[in-house]
Design an enzyme around this catalytic site. Structure first.
Site, mmCIF file in Angstrom:
data_model
loop_
_atom_site.group_PDB
_atom_site.id
_atom_site.type_symbol
_atom_site.label_atom_id
_atom_site.label_comp_id
_atom_site.label_asym_id
_atom_site.label_seq_id
_atom_site.Cartn_x
_atom_site.Cartn_y
_atom_site.Cartn_z
ATOM 1 N N LEU A 1 -23.352 -21.986 5.407
ATOM 2 C CA LEU A 1 -23.698 -20.783 6.520
ATOM 3 C C LEU A 1 -24.784 -19.864 6.218
ATOM 4 O O LEU A 1 -24.700 -19.336 5.113
ATOM 5 C CB LEU A 1 -22.270 -20.165 6.734
ATOM 6 C CG LEU A 1 -21.263 -21.293 6.947
ATOM 7 C CD1 LEU A 1 -20.017 -20.426 7.236
ATOM 8 C CD2 LEU A 1 -21.456 -21.810 8.295
ATOM 9 N N HIS B 1 -25.106 -18.711 11.691
ATOM 10 C CA HIS B 1 -23.836 -19.310 12.078
ATOM 11 C C HIS B 1 -22.891 -18.173 12.413
ATOM 12 O O HIS B 1 -21.837 -18.141 13.235
ATOM 13 C CB HIS B 1 -23.323 -19.988 10.662
ATOM 14 C CG HIS B 1 -24.044 -21.373 10.531
ATOM 15 N ND1 HIS B 1 -24.951 -21.424 9.494
ATOM 16 C CD2 HIS B 1 -24.137 -22.288 11.353
ATOM 17 C CE1 HIS B 1 -25.452 -22.633 9.321
ATOM 18 N NE2 HIS B 1 -25.163 -23.306 10.605
ATOM 19 N N GLN C 1 -24.850 -38.352 11.693
ATOM 20 C CA GLN C 1 -25.771 -37.784 12.538
ATOM 21 C C GLN C 1 -27.242 -37.897 11.502
ATOM 22 O O GLN C 1 -28.270 -37.222 12.117
ATOM 23 C CB GLN C 1 -25.592 -36.621 13.046
ATOM 24 C CG GLN C 1 -25.435 -35.349 11.972
ATOM 25 C CD GLN C 1 -25.035 -34.103 12.725
ATOM 26 O OE1 GLN C 1 -24.006 -33.880 13.156
ATOM 27 N NE2 GLN C 1 -25.808 -33.067 12.761
HETATM 28 O O1 PAF Z 1 -25.676 -28.204 14.244
HETATM 29 C C1 PAF Z 1 -24.976 -28.526 13.414
HETATM 30 O O2 PAF Z 1 -24.663 -27.985 12.419
HETATM 31 C C2 PAF Z 1 -24.313 -29.937 13.818
HETATM 32 O O3 PAF Z 1 -25.156 -30.721 14.271
HETATM 33 C C3 PAF Z 1 -23.057 -29.753 14.383
HETATM 34 C C4 PAF Z 1 -23.002 -29.333 15.979
HETATM 35 C C5 PAF Z 1 -22.094 -28.814 13.557
HETATM 36 C C6 PAF Z 1 -22.503 -31.363 14.589
HETATM 37 O O4 PAF Z 1 -22.362 -31.965 13.411
#
Ligand code: PAF
Length: 296
Positions: free
Chosen positions: A49, A53, A77
């Site tokens: 973070l 964030h 992802q």
């Molecule tokens: O932006 C991110 O940190 C990620 O792509 C998310 C939205 C938490 C999904 O894993």
């Protein structure tokens, strides 16, 4: 949704931040808040973070009574050659930051909680997830759309907060929530930048000092390009020049610089109307992305 908490960023010495790792504990907590009539904001993250964030947490606190942050480095992802293994994992430090920003709950599930054996479903968003980052990271937005759908359905928040820095991701998530009738407001939050313009990103830690000095040129070129297009310069020619200038500045490879519709992300020839400039470029093994509004 609420009057906004006045003390959102104040340190919270001694305040507990409960961490839950299961969907059932998450839901029990949300049920309890709901029974008291409280609204809930969700801030999905992959941890590591930074102030970007924490700006999401503050935006959530301004609108909701309770704020849940999630930390889950989502394997779905990342492509096979991407940095899933190396992605920074700093949960203890992250929890300290969330506690200091008076987050109410941290949901930090393990991979098995999100993708138990037999898991076989993926959410695919056509159109807005194609091209740009989607074109260069096959499957990335399926992974994002799938995990975000799950997190939204697990927590059922009133609103969920995402940074505009990942602008295409934000549009993909808005599409998912609308198309799947998930009863949540998706809120985009302005990009937080270093003093020299570099957009905050968990991946900035990969930059060596020389690369770090070059990195702000990405934003600098987008600002100059937006100004040129707003003044009526031909967008295609101006984009070509910006690409060359990024290479001259020291970027190893420019993946894309494109002018798009701000909602559908369809290509836009010239900005006679509000548009979005989006770019991705590589410094060594680090891929940086950024975007900026044009016109309107
Ligand atoms: O932006 C991110 O940190 C990620 O792509 C998310 C939205 C938490 C999904 O894993």
């Amino acid at each position: 949704m609420n009057g906004g908490r006045q003390d959102a960023a104040a340190p919270a010495e001694g305040r507990l931040l409960e961490t839950v790792r299961t969907v059932s504990s998450l839901r029990a907590q949300v049920r309890d808040w709901r029974s008291r009539g409280e609204t809930v904001g969700l801030v999905p993250t992959m941890g590591a973070l930074h102030d970007g964030h924490l700006a999401l947490v503050q935006a959530a606190q301004a609108r909701c009574d309770r704020v849940i942050a999630t930390i889950f480095v989502n394997p779905a992802q990342f492509g096979p050659t991407e940095d899933f293994g190396a992605y920074p994992r700093t949960e203890a430090e992250d929890a300290d930051k969330l506690r200091a920003h008076r987050t109410d709950l941290l949901f930090a599930p393990g991979v098995e909680e999100i993708y138990p054996g037999g898991f076989a479903t993926a959410v695919h968003v056509a159109g807005v997830s194609e091209g740009l980052c989607g074109g260069h990271r096959p499957g990335h937005f399926d992974g994002v759309a799938t995990v975000v759908s799950k997190l939204l359905l697990q927590a059922l928040p009133d609103a969920a907060f995402f940074g505009e820095k990942d602008y295409q991701q934000l549009q993909v998530i808005k599409r998912v929530a609308a198309d799947l009738d998930i009863p949540v407001e998706i809120v985009g939050v302005l990009t937080v930048r270093e003093a020299d313009g570099l957009a905050l990103s968990s991946r900035n830690v990969y930059l060596d000092p020389a690369q770090r000095r070059i990195a702000p040129a990405l934003y600098g070129e987008l600002v100059a390009l937006a100004a040129a297009i707003e003044l009526g310069e031909n967008a295609t020619l101006a984009i070509g020049r910006a690409r060359r200038r990024l290479v001259d500045a020291g970027f190893d490879r420019v993946e894309y610089v494109e002018l798009r519709d701000p909602d559908s992300l369809a290509p836009v020839g010239d900005a006679g109307r509000p548009a979005r400039l989006l770019a991705a470029a590589w410094l060594g093994r680090t891929r940086l992305i950024d975007n900026i509004a044009v016109g309107g």
